[in-house]
Design a protein around this motif. Structure first.
Motif, PDB file in Angstrom:
ATOM      1  N   LEU A 128      11.034 -66.681  -3.962  1.00  0.00           N
ATOM      2  CA  LEU A 128      10.838 -68.036  -3.451  1.00  0.00           C
ATOM      3  C   LEU A 128       9.958 -67.987  -2.192  1.00  0.00           C
ATOM      4  O   LEU A 128      10.048 -67.035  -1.388  1.00  0.00           O
ATOM      5  N   GLU A 129       9.139 -69.007  -2.056  1.00  0.00           N
ATOM      6  CA  GLU A 129       8.379 -69.215  -0.826  1.00  0.00           C
ATOM      7  C   GLU A 129       8.772 -70.577  -0.253  1.00  0.00           C
ATOM      8  O   GLU A 129       8.588 -71.601  -0.927  1.00  0.00           O
ATOM      9  N   ILE A 130       9.284 -70.569   0.970  1.00  0.00           N
ATOM     10  CA  ILE A 130       9.771 -71.803   1.592  1.00  0.00           C
ATOM     11  C   ILE A 130       9.042 -71.969   2.929  1.00  0.00           C
ATOM     12  O   ILE A 130       9.005 -71.035   3.747  1.00  0.00           O
ATOM     13  N   CYS A 131       8.478 -73.141   3.043  1.00  0.00           N
ATOM     14  CA  CYS A 131       7.744 -73.427   4.301  1.00  0.00           C
ATOM     15  C   CYS A 131       8.737 -73.567   5.460  1.00  0.00           C
ATOM     16  O   CYS A 131       9.814 -74.174   5.290  1.00  0.00           O
ATOM     17  N   GLU A 132       8.358 -73.048   6.593  1.00  0.00           N
ATOM     18  CA  GLU A 132       9.250 -73.123   7.743  1.00  0.00           C
ATOM     19  C   GLU A 132       9.489 -74.554   8.218  1.00  0.00           C
ATOM     20  O   GLU A 132      10.464 -74.829   8.921  1.00  0.00           O
ATOM     21  N   GLN A 193      12.652 -64.920  11.532  1.00  0.00           N
ATOM     22  CA  GLN A 193      12.955 -64.139  10.320  1.00  0.00           C
ATOM     23  C   GLN A 193      12.000 -64.597   9.219  1.00  0.00           C
ATOM     24  O   GLN A 193      12.060 -65.735   8.777  1.00  0.00           O
ATOM     25  N   SER A 194      11.107 -63.726   8.785  1.00  0.00           N
ATOM     26  CA  SER A 194      10.073 -64.093   7.812  1.00  0.00           C
ATOM     27  C   SER A 194      10.564 -64.018   6.364  1.00  0.00           C
ATOM     28  O   SER A 194       9.907 -64.537   5.470  1.00  0.00           O
ATOM     29  N   GLN A 219      10.579 -65.836   0.934  1.00  0.00           N
ATOM     30  CA  GLN A 219       9.548 -65.661   1.969  1.00  0.00           C
ATOM     31  C   GLN A 219       9.343 -66.983   2.706  1.00  0.00           C
ATOM     32  O   GLN A 219       9.185 -68.024   2.068  1.00  0.00           O
ATOM     33  N   VAL A 220       9.351 -66.928   4.020  1.00  0.00           N
ATOM     34  CA  VAL A 220       9.153 -68.123   4.864  1.00  0.00           C
ATOM     35  C   VAL A 220       7.657 -68.234   5.160  1.00  0.00           C
ATOM     36  O   VAL A 220       7.048 -67.285   5.679  1.00  0.00           O
ATOM     37  N   THR A 221       7.043 -69.395   4.789  1.00  0.00           N
ATOM     38  CA  THR A 221       5.601 -69.599   4.966  1.00  0.00           C
ATOM     39  C   THR A 221       5.357 -70.730   5.956  1.00  0.00           C
ATOM     40  O   THR A 221       6.260 -71.472   6.334  1.00  0.00           O
ATOM     41  N   ASN A 222       4.077 -70.871   6.231  1.00  0.00           N
ATOM     42  CA  ASN A 222       3.681 -71.973   7.105  1.00  0.00           C
ATOM     43  C   ASN A 222       3.890 -73.303   6.407  1.00  0.00           C
ATOM     44  O   ASN A 222       4.053 -73.374   5.181  1.00  0.00           O
ATOM     45  N   GLY A 312      -0.104 -75.676  -4.400  1.00  0.00           N
ATOM     46  CA  GLY A 312      -0.796 -74.511  -3.872  1.00  0.00           C
ATOM     47  C   GLY A 312      -0.058 -73.823  -2.770  1.00  0.00           C
ATOM     48  O   GLY A 312      -0.424 -72.699  -2.380  1.00  0.00           O
ATOM     49  N   GLY A 313       0.956 -74.458  -2.300  1.00  0.00           N
ATOM     50  CA  GLY A 313       1.771 -73.848  -1.265  1.00  0.00           C
ATOM     51  C   GLY A 313       3.023 -73.253  -1.862  1.00  0.00           C
ATOM     52  O   GLY A 313       2.989 -72.541  -2.867  1.00  0.00           O
ATOM     53  N   VAL A 314       4.123 -73.661  -1.305  1.00  0.00           N
ATOM     54  CA  VAL A 314       5.406 -73.085  -1.707  1.00  0.00           C
ATOM     55  C   VAL A 314       6.328 -74.109  -2.337  1.00  0.00           C
ATOM     56  O   VAL A 314       7.449 -73.778  -2.725  1.00  0.00           O
TER      57      VAL A 314
END
Length: 747
Positions: A128-132, A193-194, A219-222, A312-314
């Motif tokens: 998973l990619e999660i925006c902060e 924590q990234s 994963q924590v993304t922008n 295109g992001g998370v």
């Protein structure tokens, strides 16, 4: 009437049997040879009845029937997941068939699920990619686990390892499956924590429960402000089965308020079973779903797809696509013979069951509704029972002699818009029964036999045929009646039991037995035996084996011929006498003719050819002898002819006294040799007489010399009588006696 009542009773039993169902319950994956139950006992059949009833089942792939005690045993692997897929209720339905009488019972074996399958994740891990910048309360759909078990043993709950930022809830999809949903509880800070690592656990409801785990790598993304949004949470579409590969199913659309790369959405299947992902293609850039294989309503009627849209992001969005498969009439009916007898006894009762047929169509609705029929012109019909069962029964008289076999075609047709049908042909052989009595080739027989036949000779042959087969058509012959004396019958004739040839046991005599009648019987070897009788009249033909017998003139007591007198003045044609003869034969053999064989004076007499009348042919001449001898031959008309002779002594005289001198030698021999002997005898007699006269003369001279008066007294006229012949007053036709008086002198 009793057979009809029995038949109705058996049919009612069959109907009740068809409506009964025996149920058993077993666990899946039972070991081979495990006992399921005892249908024989449940059907109230004793162990002694089992060999005769011949119990058998139609599900031989999974079960077998013990011939010893009637137990139903497991014979193959029972994989519930393979048989029933994910159906909550799973049962194997089959039929148990018993014969003598034929009965069918429905058996249902319910397969109980056991918790032998743990939940499993398709992927080894979830990324998973999660925006902060994601706010608490944001939900993330995770890949679900798969569990082959059902009901209480199926997947029940998801859980994750303890974490202050996330929580997990278990959701249920429209088709009843469970899937995990991750909830953001606390904002993320990439700088602190990234990444976050969680353990996702799937647990079923078995006892004990089984579980499996997978890792969630976050994963924590922008920041990416907006997540994609589907136009619907659940899309529903119907699709005809058997559509060509590449057919468009549905176009799913998700939108994203962001711009640029964050608004570029890609689509993908989410945790789809392998079989489903092979049947459908999802184009990642357009959201278009097309078919990639053959869809079969009979295998799966509904497909549930989970689709994920990712920008295109998370950010991601999820929706469900429910595809309902519409049944088409693509399956023809199937016919299965549960019981079948190809050998049918001729003359069987109407309604006798020949075969029990099960008809099945995998389609549903009208496409799965069927009618079953057979061709016309055969003495059979189909009767519907229950649950798509049909009985093939006798509907007309069966006679092997008229038709030995029938080809019956059973056709099943469904009621689809474009009906499909299937046909099965069977050959029914009619077995022979003894329903035909022997038939003689003639209504009656007449045999002509010439008399004096050799004993043992064949005099006639009777023949009968029987169209039955084997012993039912094997014919034997015998004599059952006759107009002869029963005790004497066997001494006259006999008949061959195998060939029907009639033999004479003795030589027949036409004069004793001219005809007799026999009653012969032809009997087959069936049970019970049938027979037929015919009359045989035997006519004994005449042969010329009897010579004529002369009745008149008869011979005298001493065997000599008698005489007849003819007036000297008899004119031509005068009836002198008549020769009477008979012949014991008949027909031409007894047709007599009379001929002059020998005559003293040829031409003096004539004989009637057929009458035997002796007439004068001319007047008596001066030179003709007064005594005539006539030899008459009597011949019959046989070939060769037989004959007899009659000797007639005829004397021409006007009175009997006149005829007497001529009769003294009527018995002399008539042939030349006899006449010669006669003349010799006469000569000897004359010599003897002369010698006797000489002796008498010598004695007389001697007496005269002695002058004795007594010696001459016998020669005195007064003391002597006529020495001529005297005819007695009681004279009758025959040999004439003579009488003389003689005087002898005594001293």
């Amino acid at each position: 009437m009793r057979s009809q009542v029995l038949l109705l009773f058996l049919l009612s039993l069959l109907w009740r049997a068809l409506s009964q169902e025996i149920q058993y319950s077993i666990s899946k994956e039972l070991a081979k040879g495990s006992r399921v139950g005892n249908p024989a006992k449940d059907l109230r059949l004793s162990v002694q009845e089992l060999p005769a009833r011949k119990l058998r089942i139609s599900a031989e792939e999974f079960f077998s029937m013990s011939a010893e005690n009637g137990d139903l045993l497991v014979s193959g692997r029972i994989d519930r997941e393979k048989i029933c897929m994910r159906k909550s209720e799973c049962a194997l339905e089959f039929e148990t068939v018993a014969e003598n009488p034929m009965t069918i019972f429905h058996v249902s074996v319910v397969i109980q699920d056991v918790n032998d399958n743990a939940p499993s994740f398709i992927a080894k891990g979830i990324d998973l990619e999660i925006c902060e910048s994601a706010l608490p309360g944001v939900k993330f759909l995770l890949d679900s686990a798969q569990d082959a078990d059902v009901e209480s043993n199926s997947l029940k709950i998801y859980s994750i390892s303890h974490n202050e930022h996330f929580s997990l809830s278990t959701k249920e999809s429209p088709n009843g499956s469970k899937y995990p949903e991750l909830l953001l509880e606390k904002s993320l800070d990439r700088e602190q924590q990234s990444s976050h690592h969680l353990i996702l656990t799937a647990m079923d409801g078995g006892d004990p429960p089984l579980s499996s785990t997978t890792q969630i790598r976050t994963q924590v993304t922008n920041a990416n402000d907006n997540a994609p949004v589907f136009s619907r949470d659940t899309y529903r579409v119907s699709l005809q089965e058997n559509v060509p590969r590449g057919t468009s199913v549905l176009w799913v659309i998700a939108t994203d308020q962001d711009e640029g790369i964050n608004a570029e959405i890609t689509y993908a299947f989410l945790s789809a079973p392998t079989s489903t992902s092979l049947l459908f293609i999802l184009y990642p850039n357009t959201g278009d779903i097309t078919t990639n294989g053959t869809l079969d309503f009979e295998e799966t009627s509904t497909y549930m797809l989970s689709i994920e849209a990712k920008d295109g992001g998370v950010h991601k969005a999820h929706c469900n696509v429910q595809i309902g498969i519409v049944d088409e009439n693509d399956n023809a009916p199937e016919e299965t013979f549960m019981s079948f007898s190809s050998q049918i006894l001729g003359g069987s009762d109407l309604g006798t069951v020949i075969a029990l047929i099960k008809v099945r169509d995998q389609d549903s609705g009208h496409n799965g509704m069927m009618t079953c029929y057979i061709q016309e012109g055969v003495p059979f019909k189909l009767e519907s029972t229950s649950k798509n069962y049909y009985k093939l029964v006798i509907d007309g008289a069966l006679d092997r002699e008229q038709r030995a076999e029938y080809n019956v075609t059973i056709t099943a047709t469904d009621k689809g818009k474009t009906p499909l049908s299937s046909s099965t042909s069977v050959t029914l052989h009619i077995r022979d029964v003894n329903d035909n009595a022997p038939v003689f080739h003639q209504a009656s027989y007449v045999a002509h036999v010439a008399e004096n036949n050799p004993p043992g000779a064949s005099i006639a042959q009777v023949s009968a045929s029987d169209p039955d087969l084997g012993p039912n058509g094997h014919v034997s012959y015998s004599i059952v009646a006759s107009d002869l004396e029963p005790r004497a019958l066997s001494s006259y004739v006999s008949v061959s039991a195998q060939s029907g040839v009639v033999f004479a046991q003795r030589a027949f005599d036409h004069e004793q037995l001219r005809a007799f009648e026999l009653t012969l019987q032809a009997r087959d070897h069936g049970s019970p035996a049938l027979s037929a009788n015919v009359s045989l009249r035997v006519l004994v033909g005449d042969r010329n084996d009897n010579a004529p017998r002369v009745l008149y003139p008869a011979l005298g007591p001493d065997g000599s011929a008698l005489f007849d007198t003819v007036p000297r003045a008899a004119q031509p044609g005068y009836l002198v006498t008549k020769v009477v003869a008979v012949d014991a034969d008949s027909g031409h053999n007894a047709w007599l003719s009379y001929h002059v064989l020998q005559a003293s004076e040829p031409g003096l007499f004539s004989v009637g050819l057929r009458t035997g009348e002796v007439r004068t042919a001319r007047a008596l001449g001066d030179r003709d002898a007064a005594r005539q001898r006539l030899l008459v031959a009597v011949r019959d008309g046989g070939q060769p002819p037989l004959s007899a002779t009659a000797t007639l002594l005829l004397v021409f005289a006007d009175s009997l006294q006149e005829a007497l001198p001529d009769l003294s030698d009527h018995s002399e021999p008539t042939d030349p040799q006899a006449e010669l002997q006669f003349y010799l005898v006469v000569a000897l007699a004359l010599i003897s007489v002369l010698f006797l006269l000489a002796v008498i003369l010598a004695v007389a001279l001697h007496l005269r010399r002695s002058s004795s008066p007594a010696a001459w007294s016998c020669f005195q006229p007064g003391l002597s009588s006529k020495s001529g012949p005297v005819v007695p007053p009681n004279y009758s036709e025959g040999t004439l006696p003579y009488s003389y008086n003689l005087c002898v002198a005594s001293h």
